[in-house]
Design an enzyme around this catalytic site. Structure first.
Site, short mmCIF file in Angstrom:
data_model
loop_
_atom_site.label_atom_id
_atom_site.label_comp_id
_atom_site.label_asym_id
_atom_site.label_seq_id
_atom_site.Cartn_x
_atom_site.Cartn_y
_atom_site.Cartn_z
CB THR A 9 7.50 0.07 4.21
OG1 THR A 9 6.82 -1.10 3.59
CG2 THR A 9 7.12 1.29 3.44
CG ASP A 10 7.97 -4.93 1.98
OD1 ASP A 10 7.13 -4.24 2.44
OD2 ASP A 10 7.75 -6.24 2.01
CD GLU A 11 2.76 -1.97 2.69
OE1 GLU A 11 1.80 -1.30 2.40
OE2 GLU A 11 2.38 -2.65 3.69
CE1 TYR B 146 3.04 2.95 6.32
CE2 TYR B 146 3.00 1.10 4.79
CZ TYR B 146 3.62 1.88 5.82
OH TYR B 146 4.71 1.55 6.51
CB SER B 147 2.52 2.16 -0.21
OG SER B 147 1.56 2.10 -1.10
CE LYS C 173 7.43 4.46 5.81
NZ LYS C 173 7.98 5.00 7.26
N PRO D 232 -10.98 -12.74 10.57
CG PRO D 232 -11.01 -10.51 10.95
CD PRO D 232 -10.75 -11.89 11.49
CG ASP E 258 -9.38 -8.49 -1.13
OD1 ASP E 258 -8.51 -8.28 -0.06
OD2 ASP E 258 -8.86 -9.02 -2.23
#
Ligand code: NAD
Ligand code: DAU
Length: 339
Positions: free
Chosen positions: A125-127, A153-154, A157, A208, A275
């Protein structure tokens, strides 16, 4: 040719299976998926009875089960989509992300070495590059951008990516990695931005938006991602990373407004909520390498892709109604009530 696809009962994996079964009707495809909350066997019903398709409910963390499957199938190629994929869930419970995304990846690669698999492809992923500032539209992620992650998560990965490159250098495993931007399209699990907004809008529920909604994502129609992976498998250079993205940056708030307009729903449904912790501001891929080396270009324009996607959710209510009637209710309550 025998290909093993992991995570094929999820969003991108299932679309990849449809693409590959269609394009290579004489090849064998074996899908392994542990059917977590995000995996849905009904997604695969159109291929389930095909002679050259096999599904096995296997967890990529289960070394014995993975080895047994590889012993039986002796695959030529392994494409790893299996992952815990939702950033918000990783913030609540990181450990399963480390187990599946890092440990699971290493077990799959161990199996590739043991059974002499000709190619291992890691869907990343780009993350892994972290985020870019909103006031520097001239900056993009290239394959040389340093890994700099924000969420569990990132980070998981990125850990997997480093391990894949290490298996290549240390053991000579023939690997490739693709790092794609945000996908959208059919079979996208309802917890993610676009399907969540479509489904909520259809029910006249609040939409949301985290924070001001100024965060930017670079959206790619899922079929274009699948075609890019297919191309990397055919022509990609071993040991290389390829970024995938189509220069289609949009603010979250604009995505939600587009969905309202397409469905004829009022923007008054939009509700700004607390946020996401550590929320990445902007993702933007520079796809020069995959374009110049492999000739890949995205085919679906966002204006068409989002229409097709909304139509798919309208035409496939059974698929998502089934999902949102179960465990998902509890998840939604926990994640969004009093937010
Ligand atoms: P998804 O959550 O829709 O699907 C993941 C699939 O993996 C599910 O079918 C699930 O059952 C399966 N799975 C999870 N843990 C497993 C385990 N331990 N063993 C076997 N199967 C397991 O995810 P997605 O959006 O389709 O993403 C697929 C891959 O693409 C992931 O690796 C993700 O990091 C990557 N990716 C996603 C996007 C995106 O926008 N969705 C963009 C770039 C990269
Ligand atoms: O960039 C690729 C990544 O894209 C993949 O690696 C991930 O697996 C995939 O989930 C996706 O991550 P994002 O965090 O970008 O996707 P998500 O759909 O969760 O959120 C997109 C943006 O919308 C993000 O800025 C958060 C925001 N958002 C999301 C939800 C679910 C909201 O404002 N409200 C919401 O309810």
């Amino acid at each position: 040719m025998i290909r093993v696809v992991t995570g094929g009962a999820g969003f991108i994996g299932s679309n990849f299976i449809f693409h590959m079964m269609d394009k290579y009707p004489d090849d064998r495809l074996v899908c392994i998926d542990s059917l977590t909350y995000a995996g849905n066997l009904s997604t695969l019903k159109s291929v389930m009875d095909k002679e050259n398709f096999r599904f096995e409910k296997i967890d990529i963390r289960d070394r014995d089960a993975v080895y047994k499957l590889f012993e039986e199938e002796k695959p030529d190629v392994v494409i790893n989509f299996a992952a815990e994929s939702h950033v918000d869930r990783s913030i609540e419970n990181p450990s399963i992300f480390l187990e599946t995304n890092i440990m699971g990846t290493s077990i799959l690669m161990d199996a590739c070495i043991k059974y002499n698999v000709g190619r291992y492809h890691q869907v990343s992923t780009d993350e892994v590059y972290g985020d870019l500032p909103l006031d520097r539209p001239d900056l993009f992620f290239t394959e040389e951008t340093p890994i700099h992650t924000s969420s569990p998560y990132s980070s998981s990965k990125a850990g997997a990516d480093l391990l894949v490159l290490a298996y290549h250098r240390t053991y000579g495993l023939p690997v490739t990695i693709s790092r794609c931007s945000n996908n959208y399209g059919p079979y996208h699990f309802p917890e993610k931005l676009i399907p969540l907004m479509i489904i909520n809008a259809l029910h006249d529920k609040d939409l949301p938006v985290y924070g001001a909604g100024e965060n930017v994502r670079d959206w790619l129609y899922v079929e274009d991602h699948c075609k890019a992976i297919d191309l990397i498998l055919q022509k990609g250079r071993i040991g290389e990373v390829y970024n995938i993205g189509g220069h289609n940056e949009k603010k979250n708030i604009d995505i939600v407004k587009i969905i309202c307009a397409e469905l004829g729903k009022p923007e008054s449904l939009i509700k700004h909520v607390t946020d996401r912790k550590g929320h990445d501001m902007r993702y933007a891929i520079d796809p020069t390498k995959i374009h110049s080396e492999l000739g890949w270009l995205p085919e679906t324009k966002f204006e068409d892709g989002i229409k097709k996607t909304i139509k798919w959710y309208l035409d496939n209510e059974d698929w998502w109604k089934d999902i949102i009637s179960g465990e998902y209710q509890k998840y939604y309550e926990e994640m969004y009530s009093n937010r």
